[in-house]
Design a protein around this motif. Structure first.
Motif, PDB file in Angstrom:
ATOM      1  N   TYR A 119      -6.935  -6.847  -9.815  1.00 51.98           N
ATOM      2  CA  TYR A 119      -7.768  -6.644  -8.822  1.00 51.98           C
ATOM      3  C   TYR A 119      -8.086  -5.010  -8.814  1.00 51.98           C
ATOM      4  CZ  TYR A 119      -9.755  -5.897  -4.483  1.00 51.98           C
ATOM      5  OH  TYR A 119     -10.824  -5.599  -3.358  1.00 51.98           O
ATOM      6  N   LEU A 120      -6.774  -4.141  -9.106  1.00 47.57           N
ATOM      7  CA  LEU A 120      -7.029  -2.727  -8.948  1.00 47.57           C
ATOM      8  C   LEU A 120      -7.820  -2.391 -10.064  1.00 47.57           C
ATOM      9  CD1 LEU A 120      -6.286  -0.742  -6.938  1.00 47.57           C
ATOM     10  CD2 LEU A 120      -4.044  -0.284  -8.241  1.00 47.57           C
ATOM     11  N   LEU A 121      -7.474  -2.886 -11.273  1.00 49.11           N
ATOM     12  CA  LEU A 121      -8.058  -2.396 -12.373  1.00 49.11           C
ATOM     13  C   LEU A 121      -9.571  -2.620 -12.393  1.00 49.11           C
ATOM     14  CD1 LEU A 121      -8.614  -1.817 -15.579  1.00 49.11           C
ATOM     15  CD2 LEU A 121      -7.897  -4.305 -16.218  1.00 49.11           C
ATOM     16  N   PHE A 122     -10.188  -3.721 -11.848  1.00 49.63           N
ATOM     17  CA  PHE A 122     -11.529  -4.081 -11.660  1.00 49.63           C
ATOM     18  C   PHE A 122     -12.014  -3.300 -10.527  1.00 49.63           C
ATOM     19  CE2 PHE A 122     -10.329  -8.489 -13.494  1.00 49.63           C
ATOM     20  CZ  PHE A 122     -10.677  -8.100 -14.607  1.00 49.63           C
ATOM     21  N   GLY A 132      -0.492  11.983  -9.155  1.00 55.42           N
ATOM     22  CA  GLY A 132      -1.189  13.253  -8.299  1.00 55.42           C
ATOM     23  C   GLY A 132      -2.478  12.800  -7.810  1.00 55.42           C
ATOM     24  N   PRO A 133      -3.406  13.942  -7.747  1.00 53.53           N
ATOM     25  CA  PRO A 133      -4.632  13.617  -7.101  1.00 53.53           C
ATOM     26  C   PRO A 133      -5.761  12.973  -7.967  1.00 53.53           C
ATOM     27  CG  PRO A 133      -4.333  15.865  -7.685  1.00 53.53           C
ATOM     28  CD  PRO A 133      -3.033  15.354  -7.861  1.00 53.53           C
ATOM     29  N   ARG A 134      -5.356  12.825  -9.152  1.00 53.83           N
ATOM     30  CA  ARG A 134      -6.476  12.296 -10.106  1.00 53.83           C
ATOM     31  C   ARG A 134      -6.683  10.817 -10.027  1.00 53.83           C
ATOM     32  NH1 ARG A 134      -5.010   9.830 -15.012  1.00 53.83           N
ATOM     33  NH2 ARG A 134      -2.827  10.090 -15.734  1.00 53.83           N
ATOM     34  N   PRO A 135      -7.826  10.102  -9.954  1.00 49.44           N
ATOM     35  CA  PRO A 135      -7.748   8.835 -10.112  1.00 49.44           C
ATOM     36  C   PRO A 135      -7.262   8.117 -11.208  1.00 49.44           C
ATOM     37  CG  PRO A 135     -10.044   9.528 -10.627  1.00 49.44           C
ATOM     38  CD  PRO A 135      -8.924  10.980 -10.233  1.00 49.44           C
ATOM     39  N   PRO A 136      -6.837   6.922 -11.156  1.00 48.83           N
ATOM     40  CA  PRO A 136      -6.087   6.083 -12.087  1.00 48.83           C
ATOM     41  C   PRO A 136      -6.988   5.554 -13.208  1.00 48.83           C
ATOM     42  CG  PRO A 136      -6.075   4.844 -10.276  1.00 48.83           C
ATOM     43  CD  PRO A 136      -6.642   5.999  -9.842  1.00 48.83           C
ATOM     44  N   PHE A 149       0.765  -1.328  -0.219  1.00 47.31           N
ATOM     45  CA  PHE A 149      -0.089  -0.114  -0.021  1.00 47.31           C
ATOM     46  C   PHE A 149       1.007   1.313  -0.062  1.00 47.31           C
ATOM     47  CE2 PHE A 149      -3.811  -2.667   1.426  1.00 47.31           C
ATOM     48  CZ  PHE A 149      -4.733  -2.412   0.482  1.00 47.31           C
ATOM     49  N   SER A 150       2.016   1.301   0.634  1.00 53.00           N
ATOM     50  CA  SER A 150       2.866   2.367   0.669  1.00 53.00           C
ATOM     51  C   SER A 150       3.586   2.481  -0.733  1.00 53.00           C
ATOM     52  CB  SER A 150       3.880   2.413   1.615  1.00 53.00           C
ATOM     53  OG  SER A 150       4.753   1.199   1.752  1.00 53.00           O
ATOM     54  N   SER A 151       3.774   1.611  -1.280  1.00 51.90           N
ATOM     55  CA  SER A 151       4.226   1.615  -2.816  1.00 51.90           C
ATOM     56  C   SER A 151       3.625   2.034  -3.774  1.00 51.90           C
ATOM     57  CB  SER A 151       4.843   0.307  -3.265  1.00 51.90           C
ATOM     58  OG  SER A 151       5.885  -0.152  -2.222  1.00 51.90           O
ATOM     59  N   TYR A 152       2.122   1.625  -3.565  1.00 53.66           N
ATOM     60  CA  TYR A 152       0.914   1.892  -4.282  1.00 53.66           C
ATOM     61  C   TYR A 152       0.737   3.482  -4.232  1.00 53.66           C
ATOM     62  CZ  TYR A 152      -3.888   3.150  -5.456  1.00 53.66           C
ATOM     63  OH  TYR A 152      -4.818   3.580  -6.032  1.00 53.66           O
ATOM     64  N   TYR A 153       0.826   3.913  -3.031  1.00 58.50           N
ATOM     65  CA  TYR A 153       0.429   5.336  -2.947  1.00 58.50           C
ATOM     66  C   TYR A 153       1.415   6.407  -3.408  1.00 58.50           C
ATOM     67  CZ  TYR A 153      -0.353   9.621  -0.196  1.00 58.50           C
ATOM     68  OH  TYR A 153      -0.764  10.984   0.156  1.00 58.50           O
ATOM     69  N   SER A 154       2.884   5.867  -2.972  1.00 57.12           N
ATOM     70  CA  SER A 154       4.039   6.731  -3.557  1.00 57.12           C
ATOM     71  C   SER A 154       3.895   6.779  -5.072  1.00 57.12           C
ATOM     72  CB  SER A 154       5.016   6.190  -2.824  1.00 57.12           C
ATOM     73  OG  SER A 154       5.301   6.030  -1.508  1.00 57.12           O
ATOM     74  N   LEU A 155       3.590   5.602  -5.714  1.00 63.62           N
ATOM     75  CA  LEU A 155       3.691   5.582  -7.143  1.00 63.62           C
ATOM     76  C   LEU A 155       2.583   6.282  -7.759  1.00 63.62           C
ATOM     77  CD1 LEU A 155       4.543   1.750  -7.956  1.00 63.62           C
ATOM     78  CD2 LEU A 155       5.940   3.693  -8.700  1.00 63.62           C
ATOM     79  N   LYS A 156       1.451   6.207  -7.001  1.00 62.94           N
ATOM     80  CA  LYS A 156       0.231   6.923  -7.528  1.00 62.94           C
ATOM     81  C   LYS A 156       0.392   8.417  -7.402  1.00 62.94           C
ATOM     82  CE  LYS A 156      -4.816   7.490  -6.797  1.00 62.94           C
ATOM     83  NZ  LYS A 156      -4.565   9.010  -6.611  1.00 62.94           N
ATOM     84  N   GLN A 157       0.927   8.828  -6.259  1.00 64.93           N
ATOM     85  CA  GLN A 157       1.210  10.308  -6.172  1.00 64.93           C
ATOM     86  C   GLN A 157       1.891  10.749  -6.940  1.00 64.93           C
ATOM     87  OE1 GLN A 157      -0.786  12.353  -4.079  1.00 64.93           O
ATOM     88  NE2 GLN A 157      -1.907  10.252  -4.030  1.00 64.93           N
ATOM     89  N   ARG A 158       3.432  10.068  -7.198  1.00 64.39           N
ATOM     90  CA  ARG A 158       4.421  10.582  -8.172  1.00 64.39           C
ATOM     91  C   ARG A 158       3.981  10.578  -9.615  1.00 64.39           C
ATOM     92  NH1 ARG A 158       9.713  11.093  -7.632  1.00 64.39           N
ATOM     93  NH2 ARG A 158       9.772  10.322  -5.546  1.00 64.39           N
ATOM     94  N   CYS A 159       3.214   9.703  -9.962  1.00 65.59           N
ATOM     95  CA  CYS A 159       2.721   9.516 -11.421  1.00 65.59           C
ATOM     96  C   CYS A 159       1.645  10.170 -11.847  1.00 65.59           C
ATOM     97  CB  CYS A 159       2.805   8.259 -11.744  1.00 65.59           C
ATOM     98  SG  CYS A 159       4.218   7.168 -11.558  1.00 65.59           S
TER      99      CYS A 159
END
Length: 280
Positions: free
Chosen positions: A173-176, A95-99, A83-93
């Motif tokens: 899983y994250l995609l669905f 930002g606040p918008r949903p994937p 979850f920390s990797s997911y959060y860091s990657l999402k924020q870095r790549c």
């Protein structure tokens, strides 16, 4: 330390670890049944209920929680790292918008590759505990035994099969999950029923991802239980002995467990992150 001073990635780590630990304790019996089904001699003729009754009769009710120690030792850092990797990657790549769909797939797979590789030695020990074929006295003792008898490289047995299972599972899983959550009507997403709707989205995502990655899970278990066996050799042997159906052994308990764990973990994680003022 005040919570406001904690780094967001560390907050994500704590939320993930707590949610993963709770779900692991609750659903460990399903993981044990899955492992026993996949490693049982003549497993094509043995069902989940038969294995359940055998474990309860020979090892008592608490036998269903065999392997819970390495499961928890693995889960606390493993889910936290994910979850920390997911959060860091999402924020870095992002930002606040949903994937988007492809972004969710890549985020989930990338975070899981990191977490799965780091915790693989503990996954190996957990699988062997659950198989009932090894009599390790403790997690530390099991790690020492593997290093002494099989060499340090054996701690990473099944790495290929594990990544072939975990990276696609987490990505799918994250995609669905993200796409079904986004498809919810606004009145549902903002209602008191939102947590229940999130769990339902998680269940659907877990079922689909589990079914698609079941063959890799079977191979991972066989490689880790049988020392010095490669993924390709395990696949050939399994096909010759059980045919294509062998690649889906243990699918029911794994589907139930992974679905409920993922749904609970993501629901708890998102709830806790929102209370900390962070967008997951």
């Amino acid at each position: 330390m005040e919570l406001s001073l904690v780094h967001p990635a560390l907050k994500a780590f704590m939320c993930g670890s707590l949610s993963g630990t709770c779900s692991t304790l609750l659903f460990q019996p399903l993981d044990l049944l899955k492992t026993r089904l996949q490693t049982h001699p003549g497993s094509s003729r043995v069902g989940m209920v038969t294995v359940l009754l055998t474990v309860v009769r020979t090892e008592k009710l608490l036998g269903l929680w065999k392997g819970v120690s390495p499961s928890c030792v693995r889960t606390i850092p493993g889910v936290g790292v994910y979850f920390s990797s997911y959060y860091s990657l999402k924020q870095r790549c992002l930002g606040p918008r949903p994937p988007g769909p492809l972004e969710a797939l890549l985020l989930g797979a990338g975070a899981r590759c990191l977490a799965g590789t780091i915790t693989l030695p503990l996954t190996l020990v957990k699988t062997r505990y659950e198989s009932g074929r090894y009599n390790y006295s403790s997690v530390a003792g099991a790690l020492r035994s593997v290093c002494v008898l099989e060499g340090p490289r054996a701690l990473f047995s099944g790495l290929t099969a594990t990544l072939l299972r975990d990276a696609p599972f987490s990505g799918l899983y994250l995609l669905f999950y993200t796409q079904t959550r986004r498809a919810l009507p606004q009145e549902v997403a903002c209602s008191p029923c939102a947590p229940l709707a999130g769990v339902c989205c998680g269940v659907l995502a877990g079922v689909l991802a589990s079914l698609l990655t079941q063959p890799a899970d079977v191979l991972k278990t066989l490689v880790q239980v049988r020392p010095h066996s490669s993924t390709a050799a395990a696949a050939r042997r399994l096909y010759l002995e059980q045919g294509l159906s062998g690649f889906f052994r243990g699918g029911v308990p794994r589907c139930l467990r992974r679905t409920m764990i993922a749904a609970m973990a993501w629901t708890v994680y998102e709830h806790m992150m929102s209370h900390m003022g962070l967008k997951s």
